[in-house]
Every structure is written in C-alpha cells, then in structure tokens.
Design a protein around this motif. Structure first.
Motif, PDB file in Angstrom:
ATOM      1  N   PHE A 172       5.128 -12.065 -39.699  1.00 17.55           N
ATOM      2  CA  PHE A 172       4.036 -12.513 -38.809  1.00 17.55           C
ATOM      3  C   PHE A 172       3.404 -11.389 -38.072  1.00 17.55           C
ATOM      4  O   PHE A 172       3.960 -10.734 -37.582  1.00 17.55           O
ATOM      5  CB  PHE A 172       4.277 -13.628 -37.914  1.00 17.55           C
ATOM      6  CG  PHE A 172       4.732 -14.982 -38.419  1.00 17.55           C
ATOM      7  CD1 PHE A 172       3.806 -16.193 -38.042  1.00 17.55           C
ATOM      8  CD2 PHE A 172       5.972 -15.144 -39.304  1.00 17.55           C
ATOM      9  CE1 PHE A 172       4.206 -17.252 -38.671  1.00 17.55           C
ATOM     10  CE2 PHE A 172       6.294 -16.525 -39.470  1.00 17.55           C
ATOM     11  CZ  PHE A 172       5.272 -17.615 -39.272  1.00 17.55           C
ATOM     12  N   MET A 185      -0.538 -13.860 -48.218  1.00 16.47           N
ATOM     13  CA  MET A 185      -0.737 -14.591 -47.117  1.00 16.47           C
ATOM     14  C   MET A 185      -1.955 -15.627 -47.275  1.00 16.47           C
ATOM     15  O   MET A 185      -2.972 -15.402 -47.611  1.00 16.47           O
ATOM     16  CB  MET A 185      -1.421 -13.586 -46.034  1.00 16.47           C
ATOM     17  CG  MET A 185      -1.821 -14.082 -44.498  1.00 16.47           C
ATOM     18  SD  MET A 185      -2.417 -13.067 -43.266  1.00 16.47           S
ATOM     19  CE  MET A 185      -0.882 -12.088 -43.030  1.00 16.47           C
ATOM     20  N   HIS A 192       1.187 -15.686 -42.258  1.00 16.95           N
ATOM     21  CA  HIS A 192       2.388 -15.079 -42.428  1.00 16.95           C
ATOM     22  C   HIS A 192       2.487 -14.494 -43.906  1.00 16.95           C
ATOM     23  O   HIS A 192       1.872 -15.261 -44.615  1.00 16.95           O
ATOM     24  CB  HIS A 192       3.532 -15.736 -41.906  1.00 16.95           C
ATOM     25  CG  HIS A 192       3.878 -17.072 -42.490  1.00 16.95           C
ATOM     26  ND1 HIS A 192       3.081 -18.231 -42.471  1.00 16.95           N
ATOM     27  CD2 HIS A 192       4.473 -17.443 -43.797  1.00 16.95           C
ATOM     28  CE1 HIS A 192       3.419 -19.074 -43.124  1.00 16.95           C
ATOM     29  NE2 HIS A 192       4.446 -18.648 -44.221  1.00 16.95           N
TER      30      HIS A 192
END
Length: 202
Positions: free
Chosen positions: A34, A157, A67
């Motif tokens: 993250f 992502m 993330h």
C-alpha cells in the motif's frame, strides 16, 4: 410411487446434514503493498485525470484502498486463523529493501461481471517486485500456508471499475515507493480492509 405426497413435517434434502448449500465467502486474506497517505493521495489525483482523459464513468477507489496484491490467500467464510498464523510466520522471514514502483500503462482486465477493473501496470518487467513476490511465495510454501496456487504474477493497481473494456494505453509513469508489505483481512462487500500485520522493507 406416483401420486405420493410428501409429509410436510419431513425435512427437505437441502437441510439434511451434508446437504447444506455452500455459504458465500465473507472474508478475504492477502499480502500486498500500500502506498503511504501522501503517495496514495497523489496517485488518486492522477487516477482522476486518467478517468477524465479516457472518458470513463466508474467511481474511483478511495486513496486508502489503492494497493498492489502480492499473494491472494483465498476467500473464506470467516477469518482463517491458520492461514493468518502461517502467513505471519512466512512474512517474518522476508528481509528486502524498499523499492520504487513505476507504472507506465493503463488497461482494463476483462471479466464476465459487466464491469471491468481499470488497472495501472508496467510495460517492462519489475525485477524488485518479482523478487519480493518470489521470496514471499517460497516463504509461504515453507510455512505450509494453505492458499490458492499462483503460477504467475502481473503487478498492477486497480483504480476503478467501469463498463468500458479499455485496451492498453501508455501513460506518463506514475511512481511511488513501497516501504512495507502488509497482511490484510478484507471484509467482502463492505469495502473494509483490516491490517493484521506490517513488515518493513529496509
């Protein structure tokens, strides 16, 4: 025999032991990267620009949900403490430095659900990310962690979900630095991530 009527007090087959309908998974576990709050806010703003540029209408994921998934540890009914314990043991053995992540492509992943995830990815192999993925994979195997087998790794992502299925487009590189990886308990359908463990990259 024909014409026989079922006793209304008799249980239906689906309610007999061993015939219960499968329950829908409620809990997901994964290891991932993250961005920190500052990088997440910047990436979210850049994602907004990409959505406008390509004329998409899907809602952007909240910055704190951006993330990169390293290892999907399965969808389950309830929290699997055995998987949590094995994943923690595996993560404790991983020692790698921070890494800069750069994504220079955007594209849709095709699905059959009517909406497609729009993702950032890279046109070039990301060796540092792949090394982290491989190191974790071996550690999870040594820890006997029960999880779905992952034969390949495509770092990406997800930014949003949209009905449009967009082909690969080159974009100005979006970069951020990964300084830790985390074990996450995701409550399916609730858009909630609960961090169960953090391991610094240093």
């Amino acid at each position: 025999m024909s014409g026989a009527r079922r006793n209304p007090s008799a249980p239906l087959q689906g309610s007999l032991p061993g015939f219960e309908p499968p329950q829908r998974p409620t809990d997901r576990l994964f290891l991932g990267l993250f961005p920190d709050a500052g990088d997440a806010a910047r990436l979210s703003q850049q994602a907004h620009g990409l959505r406008e540029r390509f004329g998409l209408a899907g809602h952007l994921l909240a910055p704190e949900r951006l993330h990169v998934t390293l290892h999907h540890l399965g969808d389950h009914v309830g929290l699997r403490e055995d998987i949590v314990s094995a994943a923690r043991n595996a993560a404790d053995t991983v020692h790698l430095p921070p890494m800069e992540i750069a994504f220079d492509q955007v594209m849709s992943f095709a699905t059959h659900r009517g909406t497609h995830p729009l993702v950032l990815c890279s046109g070039q192999p990301h060796e540092a990310l792949r090394r982290l993925w491989q190191t974790l994979d071996l550690a999870l195997q040594r820890a006997a962690c029960p999880k779905p087998r992952s034969g390949s790794f495509t770092p990406h992502m997800t930014l949003l979900y949209d009905r449009e299925n967009m082909p690969v487009q080159t974009v100005e590189p979006l970069t951020w630095t990964a300084r830790e990886f985390v074990l996450v308990h995701s409550l399916l359908g609730q858009t909630r991530h609960i961090v169960l463990g953090r391991w610094p990259l240093r």
